[in-house]
Enzyme design. Sequence first.
Site, mmCIF file in Angstrom:
data_model
loop_
_atom_site.group_PDB
_atom_site.id
_atom_site.type_symbol
_atom_site.label_atom_id
_atom_site.label_comp_id
_atom_site.label_asym_id
_atom_site.label_seq_id
_atom_site.Cartn_x
_atom_site.Cartn_y
_atom_site.Cartn_z
ATOM 1 N N ASP A 39 0.838 -1.196 0.000
ATOM 2 C CA ASP A 39 0.000 0.000 0.000
ATOM 3 C C ASP A 39 0.878 1.254 0.000
ATOM 4 O O ASP A 39 1.974 1.247 0.570
ATOM 5 C CB ASP A 39 -0.898 0.033 1.241
ATOM 6 C CG ASP A 39 -1.960 -1.061 1.209
ATOM 7 O OD1 ASP A 39 -2.247 -1.573 0.119
ATOM 8 O OD2 ASP A 39 -2.482 -1.398 2.288
ATOM 9 N N TYR A 67 5.685 -8.842 8.591
ATOM 10 C CA TYR A 67 5.249 -7.450 8.748
ATOM 11 C C TYR A 67 5.298 -7.042 10.216
ATOM 12 O O TYR A 67 5.119 -7.870 11.124
ATOM 13 C CB TYR A 67 3.796 -7.285 8.282
ATOM 14 C CG TYR A 67 3.555 -7.546 6.817
ATOM 15 C CD1 TYR A 67 3.652 -6.525 5.878
ATOM 16 C CD2 TYR A 67 3.193 -8.822 6.366
ATOM 17 C CE1 TYR A 67 3.404 -6.755 4.535
ATOM 18 C CE2 TYR A 67 2.947 -9.061 5.024
ATOM 19 C CZ TYR A 67 3.055 -8.022 4.113
ATOM 20 O OH TYR A 67 2.821 -8.273 2.784
ATOM 21 N N ASP A 81 -7.882 0.827 7.106
ATOM 22 C CA ASP A 81 -6.734 1.500 7.733
ATOM 23 C C ASP A 81 -7.149 2.929 8.053
ATOM 24 O O ASP A 81 -8.267 3.351 7.739
ATOM 25 C CB ASP A 81 -5.478 1.441 6.851
ATOM 26 C CG ASP A 81 -5.645 2.142 5.507
ATOM 27 O OD1 ASP A 81 -6.563 2.988 5.371
ATOM 28 O OD2 ASP A 81 -4.858 1.850 4.589
ATOM 29 N N ARG A 176 -4.268 -5.358 6.695
ATOM 30 C CA ARG A 176 -5.380 -4.429 6.996
ATOM 31 C C ARG A 176 -6.617 -5.216 7.437
ATOM 32 O O ARG A 176 -7.313 -4.843 8.379
ATOM 33 C CB ARG A 176 -5.737 -3.610 5.754
ATOM 34 C CG ARG A 176 -4.806 -2.476 5.444
ATOM 35 C CD ARG A 176 -5.276 -1.682 4.249
ATOM 36 N NE ARG A 176 -5.090 -2.399 3.001
ATOM 37 C CZ ARG A 176 -6.015 -2.568 2.064
ATOM 38 N NH1 ARG A 176 -7.234 -2.103 2.260
ATOM 39 N NH2 ARG A 176 -5.747 -3.200 0.948
#
Length: 302
Positions: A39, A67, A81, A176
Amino acid sequence: MYNGIMNVYKEAGFSSHDVVAKLRGICKQKKIGHTGTLDPEAVGVLPVCFGSGTKLCDMLTDWDKEYIATLRLGVATDTQDLTGRVLFHAEEEALASLTEEKVRECILSFFGDYEQIPPMYSALKVNGKKLYELARAGKEVERSPRMVQIRELEILEMNLPVVRFRVVCSKGTYIRTLCHDIGEQLGCGGAMASLTRSRVGIFGMEDALRLSDIEKLRDEDKISSVIIPPDAVFESCREVKVMPEARRLLENGNKIPAGMLGGHVSLQEKERLRMYDEAGRFYGIYEYNAGAKEARPVKMFL
């Protein structure tokens, strides 16, 4: 022309496509592709393939990814988000009732396999249309859940309503959506506040290069020094050198009889092999077929 892979650090504000476009300008090369979208506001590791290395793009998307994410509980948005439109705010009483033990138990319950519904704001296609295009037009369509796997899950910091955690997951996992689903399960809503991709397969953030670093290397004529050859990502596959008489077969991407594999190595069914000629030049990845007693090409790089 450069051939191989570069470990790039994607900075906030750039899409993965933006990074590729800038690298084409920096490196004066058109044949460049990335190995998995991040993103625009996310940061971290983005392996980028050059030249013949672009044949790796579809193979590298299968790698596990790590992550570091920050979850904000008490809010839900249309993008899942904090960049999106707020759809829900939890009452103060609901947030006050959350305990660290309850939140920890909920988050860790997502370890292993779980069915995840892809977000509307994603590049997945439904009937030929990208979901984010439909979302921007105010449309929402039904999405089928997909099985993903959370292989590692570790809570790094908890200061409610904010939680920071590390996750290693299979391909196709949306962090997300994981944040959203945690909030849903807790009954208070949740949205991703930040995301850093710290590892993709063998590529870690500690070695990732920013665009400014790459520009400096270009000016010093040192870009080749940070291009990793394609065979380096297949170190887990056995290295096999063919006999000289098999070089023509190798050059044409043909099957290689077991008797022409140097060293007459003992191979297992469906074993993946890094195939080289007698001079040590890498040609591609092969898979061994025990019944036919031959190695068959999976992906050629020359």
